[in-house]
Design a protein around this motif. Sequence first.
Motif, PDB file in Angstrom:
ATOM      1  N   LEU A  45     -18.036  44.760  46.210  1.00  0.00           N
ATOM      2  CA  LEU A  45     -19.021  45.838  46.230  1.00  0.00           C
ATOM      3  C   LEU A  45     -18.342  47.202  46.245  1.00  0.00           C
ATOM      4  O   LEU A  45     -18.825  48.159  45.617  1.00  0.00           O
ATOM      5  N   THR A  46     -17.193  47.310  46.902  1.00  0.00           N
ATOM      6  CA  THR A  46     -16.457  48.572  46.951  1.00  0.00           C
ATOM      7  C   THR A  46     -15.966  48.971  45.562  1.00  0.00           C
ATOM      8  O   THR A  46     -15.962  50.154  45.206  1.00  0.00           O
ATOM      9  N   VAL A  47     -15.563  48.006  44.768  1.00  0.00           N
ATOM     10  CA  VAL A  47     -15.163  48.295  43.387  1.00  0.00           C
ATOM     11  C   VAL A  47     -16.345  48.871  42.609  1.00  0.00           C
ATOM     12  O   VAL A  47     -16.214  49.865  41.882  1.00  0.00           O
ATOM     13  N   VAL A  48     -17.500  48.259  42.772  1.00  0.00           N
ATOM     14  CA  VAL A  48     -18.701  48.725  42.070  1.00  0.00           C
ATOM     15  C   VAL A  48     -19.099  50.122  42.547  1.00  0.00           C
ATOM     16  O   VAL A  48     -19.449  50.996  41.748  1.00  0.00           O
ATOM     17  N   LEU A  49     -19.029  50.351  43.848  1.00  0.00           N
ATOM     18  CA  LEU A  49     -19.368  51.674  44.385  1.00  0.00           C
ATOM     19  C   LEU A  49     -18.406  52.741  43.864  1.00  0.00           C
ATOM     20  O   LEU A  49     -18.806  53.867  43.555  1.00  0.00           O
ATOM     21  N   GLY A  50     -17.140  52.387  43.769  1.00  0.00           N
ATOM     22  CA  GLY A  50     -16.170  53.321  43.199  1.00  0.00           C
ATOM     23  C   GLY A  50     -16.508  53.663  41.763  1.00  0.00           C
ATOM     24  O   GLY A  50     -16.427  54.831  41.346  1.00  0.00           O
ATOM     25  N   ALA A  51     -16.924  52.654  40.987  1.00  0.00           N
ATOM     26  CA  ALA A  51     -17.300  52.895  39.595  1.00  0.00           C
ATOM     27  C   ALA A  51     -18.543  53.781  39.502  1.00  0.00           C
ATOM     28  O   ALA A  51     -18.660  54.605  38.588  1.00  0.00           O
ATOM     29  N   MET A  52     -19.453  53.642  40.434  1.00  0.00           N
ATOM     30  CA  MET A  52     -20.682  54.447  40.415  1.00  0.00           C
ATOM     31  C   MET A  52     -20.400  55.933  40.607  1.00  0.00           C
ATOM     32  O   MET A  52     -21.113  56.779  40.076  1.00  0.00           O
ATOM     33  N   THR A  53     -19.345  56.249  41.353  1.00  0.00           N
ATOM     34  CA  THR A  53     -19.059  57.664  41.620  1.00  0.00           C
ATOM     35  C   THR A  53     -18.695  58.428  40.357  1.00  0.00           C
ATOM     36  O   THR A  53     -18.980  59.617  40.241  1.00  0.00           O
ATOM     37  N   GLY A 109     -25.343  58.346  40.262  1.00  0.00           N
ATOM     38  CA  GLY A 109     -24.575  57.197  40.731  1.00  0.00           C
ATOM     39  C   GLY A 109     -23.699  57.547  41.912  1.00  0.00           C
ATOM     40  O   GLY A 109     -23.563  56.757  42.854  1.00  0.00           O
ATOM     41  N   ALA A 110     -23.104  58.755  41.894  1.00  0.00           N
ATOM     42  CA  ALA A 110     -22.244  59.172  43.003  1.00  0.00           C
ATOM     43  C   ALA A 110     -23.044  59.321  44.289  1.00  0.00           C
ATOM     44  O   ALA A 110     -22.612  58.878  45.360  1.00  0.00           O
ATOM     45  N   VAL A 111     -24.230  59.938  44.179  1.00  0.00           N
ATOM     46  CA  VAL A 111     -25.075  60.117  45.369  1.00  0.00           C
ATOM     47  C   VAL A 111     -25.506  58.756  45.916  1.00  0.00           C
ATOM     48  O   VAL A 111     -25.450  58.495  47.127  1.00  0.00           O
ATOM     49  N   LEU A 112     -25.934  57.872  45.021  1.00  0.00           N
ATOM     50  CA  LEU A 112     -26.375  56.550  45.448  1.00  0.00           C
ATOM     51  C   LEU A 112     -25.216  55.751  46.051  1.00  0.00           C
ATOM     52  O   LEU A 112     -25.407  55.001  47.023  1.00  0.00           O
ATOM     53  N   ALA A 113     -24.020  55.914  45.505  1.00  0.00           N
ATOM     54  CA  ALA A 113     -22.849  55.203  46.033  1.00  0.00           C
ATOM     55  C   ALA A 113     -22.567  55.613  47.478  1.00  0.00           C
ATOM     56  O   ALA A 113     -22.246  54.766  48.322  1.00  0.00           O
TER      57      ALA A 113
END
Length: 417
Positions: A98-106, A112-116
């Motif tokens: 999930l951390t990999v996905v959150l990093g990609a969202m930023t 995406g950055a705000v949601l991450a």
Amino acid sequence: MVDPVGDSLGLLVFRVAIAFGIGALVGLEREQSESGGAFAGSRTFPLFALLGALVQAFFPSMLAVVVVALTIPLTVAYVGKVWLERDIGLTTLMAALLTVVLGAMTTHSERGAVLAVIVAGVVTAILSAKGPIHGFADRIDERERRASVKFILVVLVVFPLLPDRELEVLFGLNPRFVWLMVVFVTGLSFVAYVLSRVVGAKRGIALTGVLGGFVSSTATTVSMAERASQTPSLYRVCAFSTVVASLVMFPRALVEVAVVNRELLPAVAVPLGAMTVFGSIVAVAVYRQAATTADVETEIENPFRLRPALFFGAVFAVVLLVSESAYSWFGSSGVYVTAFVSGLADVDAITITLSRLAAEDTISQQVATTGIVVGAVANTLVKVGLVWLLGTYQLARLVTAVLGAVSIVGLLFVVAV
């Protein structure tokens, strides 16, 4: 190739820094909780987030391939963790992916950055709340668990199948909207129910009133009346909890109005807000006169039960039809009568109904506001009646004085406006 985060190098650096912070936040939690062990910790998780951010920024088409490729060494590391530490929990492994996905969202977009950032905060809170969450699960018995699963399954299966349009055979009702409101109201109660179970059996009178009020103010009133009958000296304590449970009904109604018809919220917030503030001041005075710090408890049932949910759906549908017809036939007076009668049983149904009718311009905001207050007052009178029926004379007299004054304040505000 177009840079997905724009041409500004500074913006890209800022987004990557956000990714690093997300990874560090999750990694610190995993290391401090000693859940990562030899698997991953405060250094590894930031790297996961940076990997996702950089791949999304420069090689977005390769993100899925990178995640799949990363799964292989993560699986090997997980197997080694199980072998060395005899810990088969998947939480840290899932947190890593999930951390990999959150990093990609930023670096995907500003949204995406705000949601991450938001998701990272929620994930960290969930990870750090391992003890309370497991404690809550352990306190739920098998009957409650089956009831919750049954309700959730019915929601997931029934909701998509319901038509999202007004049906003549149902007198113009929209089945999906009715069921959505059932899920919404039940969800509000369930949040308070979860909090009550997390807090535990022994909790203070104020918290009992607040949580009990959000789940079922009627059940809290009955419980406090019975407690006062068993121990008359606690009548002030029980009166305080009863009043607080009744007052919580007003903010709950405001939440429902905000969801169904936000434009109506300012008008409804004035009388309900005044009732809440006035009642809270008087309740604090009652609390200070109570010469005890005893804890009180009320039996709060799991609201994720199918039969009560179906009953509320039926009540809501009937109230929706009757309110619209009453206004067509008798004008605003018909709405007020319907609101009072409906409020005797359930204030949620009339609150959502009038908010919906006001949103459709079927009734005016003034009529909707007055009707919601009338329904709230009717439901408050029910609490007073239950206290007289089940409690002691001292408890009933005190609760009647406080809630009676609160009701008068609400009615004066709608009359003045």
